[in-house]
Design an enzyme around this catalytic site. Structure first.
Site, PDB file in Angstrom:
ATOM      1  N   ILE A   1       0.848  -1.189   0.000  1.00  0.00           N
ATOM      2  CA  ILE A   1       0.000   0.000   0.000  1.00  0.00           C
ATOM      3  C   ILE A   1       0.884   1.239   0.000  1.00  0.00           C
ATOM      4  CG2 ILE A   1      -1.878   1.213   1.180  1.00  0.00           C
ATOM      5  CD1 ILE A   1      -2.737  -1.450   2.405  1.00  0.00           C
TER       6      ILE A   1
ATOM      7  N   ASP B   1       8.173   0.603   3.268  1.00  0.00           N
ATOM      8  CA  ASP B   1       8.468   0.191   1.884  1.00  0.00           C
ATOM      9  C   ASP B   1       9.967   0.320   1.608  1.00  0.00           C
ATOM     10  OD1 ASP B   1       8.247   3.002   1.999  1.00  0.00           O
ATOM     11  OD2 ASP B   1       7.282   3.172   0.039  1.00  0.00           O
TER      12      ASP B   1
HETATM   13  C1  PAZ Z   1       8.945   8.346   1.735  1.00  0.00           C
HETATM   14  C2  PAZ Z   1       7.602   7.682   1.522  1.00  0.00           C
HETATM   15  C3  PAZ Z   1       6.518   8.735   1.537  1.00  0.00           C
HETATM   16  C4  PAZ Z   1       7.617   6.994   0.144  1.00  0.00           C
HETATM   17  O1  PAZ Z   1       6.353   6.437  -0.086  1.00  0.00           O
HETATM   18  P1  PAZ Z   1       5.804   6.026  -1.529  1.00  0.00           P
HETATM   19  O2  PAZ Z   1       6.330   6.986  -2.534  1.00  0.00           O
HETATM   20  O3  PAZ Z   1       6.368   4.658  -1.826  1.00  0.00           O
HETATM   21  O4  PAZ Z   1       4.329   5.993  -1.441  1.00  0.00           O
HETATM   22  C5  PAZ Z   1       7.343   6.577   2.581  1.00  0.00           C
HETATM   23  O5  PAZ Z   1       8.380   5.663   2.588  1.00  0.00           O
HETATM   24  C6  PAZ Z   1       7.139   7.162   3.960  1.00  0.00           C
HETATM   25  O6  PAZ Z   1       6.073   7.597   4.319  1.00  0.00           O
HETATM   26  N1  PAZ Z   1       8.217   7.180   4.780  1.00  0.00           N
HETATM   27  C7  PAZ Z   1       8.220   7.704   6.124  1.00  0.00           C
HETATM   28  C8  PAZ Z   1       9.240   8.776   6.255  1.00  0.00           C
HETATM   29  C9  PAZ Z   1      10.647   8.283   6.081  1.00  0.00           C
HETATM   30  O7  PAZ Z   1      10.901   7.234   5.440  1.00  0.00           O
HETATM   31  O8  PAZ Z   1      11.554   8.949   6.608  1.00  0.00           O
HETATM   32  K     K Z   2       8.672   5.413  -3.241  1.00  0.00           K
END
Ligand code: PAZ
Ligand code: K
Ligand code: ADP
Length: 279
Positions: A7, A101
């Site tokens: 998701i 992810d």
């Molecule tokens: C950086 C993201 C928004 C990427 O999400 P996506 O583009 O895969 O939907 C996601 O990994 C996220 O919400 N990360 C939390 C913040 C972080 O990784 O520092």
């Molecule tokens: K991403």
């Protein structure tokens, strides 16, 4: 049957995997935003015995999905970012805050290649590094192609970059708004990936294998100057590694894994970086 869910902020991807043969039986994706309807948008749960989930969407989306699935399916595994897993140590000061992810990508990359630069081109473009030995350094987050385009509000959002365009065309000066925007954001994305990769390899003194995933993987790949492999199922592969269920998974085989790319020599990366600084 195993139901795997990835998701993301834009799309919720699902696939059904045969628990015995390890074959992927079907797959699909639905919009994550307002239209996400747990229950209606996921496949027939009667044939599912186990679910594995990686989710970075709003907390409520995951909670709803989890609740719905727990009522219908025997086992539901939800991946979390942890301090350490499968030989990889999370580089974040607060490990739980790393997008899961990204963590799945880092784990899959390490399992496949023993070190990695993972580039996930989705709503955001994330670039994460894992050194030989398993130290995750942390990474970089920039807006994805669609977000960059939307932020400009020039009415060009519905004209997607043709994923079959050659990088050379995409890097030329645009002669209409749509072209100028598409080429501008493309240049922003690929130059960031190329530069970040070189800088980190230089800094750490190691040439890392690069793996690229996400909805825009194919088009971004065309502008990446270093050897890399595209791995559409990379987040799913992290789920397989964390929650191995089939015989193939227990043996460490991840579905759809590419041949690990062989990085160019570090000297070459350094020379190219030094050269680009002169221009
Ligand atoms: C950086 C993201 C928004 C990427 O999400 P996506 O583009 O895969 O939907 C996601 O990994 C996220 O919400 N990360 C939390 C913040 C972080 O990784 O520092
Ligand atoms: K991403
Ligand atoms: N058929 C498609 N539908 C929606 N987005 C697509 C499609 N093909 C490519 N994209 C691009 O992929 C991005 C979504 O990729 P994805 O990796 O699924 O993101 P996320 O994990 O953030 O939901 C979109 O922002 C868009 O730029």
């Amino acid at each position: 049957m195993i139901l795997d869910l990835d998701i993301g902020n834009t799309l919720s991807k699902w696939r059904l995997k045969d628990s015995v043969s390890s074959e992927i039986r079907s797959r699909g994706a639905v919009w994550t935003r307002e239209e996400w309807r747990p229950g209606a948008d996921i496949p027939d749960l009667d044939i599912v015995d186990t679910v594995r989930i990686s989710s970075v969407a709003r907390r409520s989306v995951l909670a709803q999905t989890e609740q719905l699935l727990k009522d219908r399916v025997g086992a539901v595994h939800v991946a979390r970012s942890t301090r350490e897993a499968l030989g990889v140590t999370n580089g974040y000061v607060e490990p739980g805050r790393l997008g899961v992810d990204r963590w799945m990508g880092a784990l899959a990359g390490y399992q496949l290649a023993g070190a990695s630069c993972t580039v996930d081109c989705g709503s955001a473009i994330t670039i994460d590094f894992v050194l030989p030995g398993g130290r995750h350094l942390g990474g970089y987050i920039l807006p994805g192609l669609r977000l960059m385009k939307e932020s400009l509000k020039l009415g060009t959002r519905n004209v997607a970059i043709d994923p079959d365009s050659e990088a050379d065309e995409l890097l030329a000066p645009g002669r209409r708004t749509v072209e100028a925007v598409n080429h501008g954001i493309y240049m922003a994305a690929v130059s960031a990936v190329n530069r970040i990769y070189s800088e980190v390899c230089d800094r750490e003194g190691v040439a890392l294998p690069m793996l690229v995933t996400g909805g825009d993987a194919r088009v971004v790949s065309r502008g990446i100057r270093v050897p890399h492999a595209i791995w559409p199922d990379m987040v799913y592969a992290g789920l397989e590694a964390c929650f191995p269920l089939t015989a193939a998974e227990r043996a460490g085989r991840m579905a759809g894994a590419p041949v690990p790319p062989r990085p160019v020599a570090l000297e070459k990366i350094r020379a190219a970086l030094a050269f680009s600084m002169l221009l």
